[in-house]
Design a protein around this motif. Structure first.
Motif, short mmCIF file in Angstrom:
data_model
loop_
_atom_site.label_atom_id
_atom_site.label_comp_id
_atom_site.label_asym_id
_atom_site.label_seq_id
_atom_site.Cartn_x
_atom_site.Cartn_y
_atom_site.Cartn_z
N LYS A 37 40.09 1.35 75.35
CA LYS A 37 39.99 2.81 75.30
C LYS A 37 40.75 3.44 76.46
CE LYS A 37 35.70 3.45 72.70
NZ LYS A 37 34.27 3.82 72.78
N ALA A 38 40.63 2.83 77.63
CA ALA A 38 41.38 3.33 78.79
C ALA A 38 42.88 3.21 78.54
CB ALA A 38 40.97 2.56 80.04
N TRP A 39 43.28 2.10 77.93
CA TRP A 39 44.70 1.89 77.62
C TRP A 39 45.18 2.93 76.62
CZ3 TRP A 39 46.77 -3.12 79.27
CH2 TRP A 39 48.14 -3.23 79.09
N SER A 40 44.34 3.22 75.62
CA SER A 40 44.76 4.12 74.54
C SER A 40 44.65 5.59 74.90
CB SER A 40 43.95 3.84 73.27
OG SER A 40 42.58 4.14 73.47
N SER A 41 44.27 5.88 76.15
CA SER A 41 44.22 7.29 76.55
C SER A 41 45.61 7.92 76.54
CB SER A 41 43.61 7.40 77.96
OG SER A 41 44.41 6.75 78.92
N SER A 55 56.86 6.30 70.92
CA SER A 55 56.42 7.60 71.42
C SER A 55 55.01 7.93 70.93
CB SER A 55 57.39 8.70 70.98
OG SER A 55 57.31 8.93 69.59
N ARG A 56 54.52 7.18 69.96
CA ARG A 56 53.19 7.39 69.38
C ARG A 56 52.24 6.24 69.72
NH1 ARG A 56 50.53 9.81 64.91
NH2 ARG A 56 49.20 8.42 63.69
N HIS A 57 52.76 5.01 69.67
CA HIS A 57 51.92 3.82 69.80
C HIS A 57 52.05 3.20 71.19
CE1 HIS A 57 52.67 3.82 65.27
NE2 HIS A 57 51.37 4.07 65.42
N VAL A 58 50.92 3.03 71.85
CA VAL A 58 50.92 2.45 73.20
C VAL A 58 50.68 0.94 73.17
CG1 VAL A 58 50.18 4.59 74.28
CG2 VAL A 58 48.45 2.93 73.52
N MET A 59 50.39 0.41 71.99
CA MET A 59 50.15 -1.03 71.85
C MET A 59 50.25 -1.40 70.38
SD MET A 59 46.74 -3.22 72.98
CE MET A 59 46.76 -2.46 74.61
#
Length: 238
Positions: free
Chosen positions: A8-12, A75-79
């Motif tokens: 969750k912290a990563w996906s912030s 630009s949308r996906h962090v992982m």
């Protein structure tokens, strides 16, 4: 901090793209989120909630690479996380239903087979990854965040699954992998190159649950329902 809190912290900073190959794998991943997947087609994405997109890639390296190249947007996906089932290679100490986290995702049969040995594609002068290697690895901080999900180890990506003892032993020997599956390294490859071209930094992670043993086909042990149930439990913890 647990797995979900870490992610969750990563996906912030953005959303996560979950990629699964076959319809049953997609259904297992979506189940904890209460998302229906009956109408989801290969190479298509569904939005599951405010954190996750789910992509059905279809089975195999070509489908996986094409589908993720179409869907992954740095630009949308962090992982990007590849979730699915896998076959356990010989003498690796994992059992049906166990979870294996990809410490590396490696192309196991891209290269040249000679009378003397197998030469992988990077050693042959054609490295598939920007790193110059035949494998990709998630950042150590990500592995640490999910280490209590299961056993970390190399996951081999194959074109043809091991239906003979000799093939299973060969894959194990030359890759050091615990398990084999059919999509992971291809997805990692696309993520690496799209990041490189577009200036992204989204990491890739492969997580597999064990559905079967490998080796001689008539002697293999299978429990796909157990593996899919385990996959749903993993998805629920993300």
């Amino acid at each position: 901090m647990g797995v979900s809190e870490c992610l969750k912290a990563w996906s912030s900073r953005g959303r996560m793209l979950l990629a699964a190959a076959a319809p049953k794998e997609v259904e297992a991943v979506a189940k904890p989120f209460g998302v229906a997947t009956a109408d989801l087609q290969p190479w298509c994405v569904t939005t599951m909630n405010d954190r996750f997109d789910l992509l059905m890639t279809g089975v195999g390296k070509a489908n996986a690479a094409g589908a993720v190249a179409r869907a992954f947007d740095p630009s949308r996906h962090v992982m990007v996380i590849n979730l699915g089932v896998a076959g356990a290679l010989p003498d690796v100490g994992v059992s049906i239903g166990d979870v294996v986290i990809g410490a590396a995702s490696v192309f196991a049969d891209e290269g040249i087979t000679t009378n003397e040995r197998f030469q992988d594609i990077a050693d042959a002068g054609f490295p598939p990854f920007p790193s110059g290697k035949s494998a990709c690895q998630p950042p150590s901080v990500l592995l640490e965040a999910v280490d209590d999900l299961g056993t970390a180890g190399v996951i081999a990506t194959v074109s043809a699954c091991s239906g003979s003892d000799a093939q299973a032993r060969a894959i194990r020997s030359r890759t050091g992998a615990l398990v084999e599956a059919m999509e992971g390294a291809a997805i990692g490859l696309v993520v690496a190159w799209v990041n490189s071209i577009r200036g992204g930094d989204a990491p890739f992670l492969e997580i597999r649950t064990i559905s079967n043993t490998t080796g001689n086909r008539e002697a293999q042990v299978w429990d796909l329902p157990a593996a899919l149930a385990s996959l749903s439990r993993v998805a629920a913890r993300l």
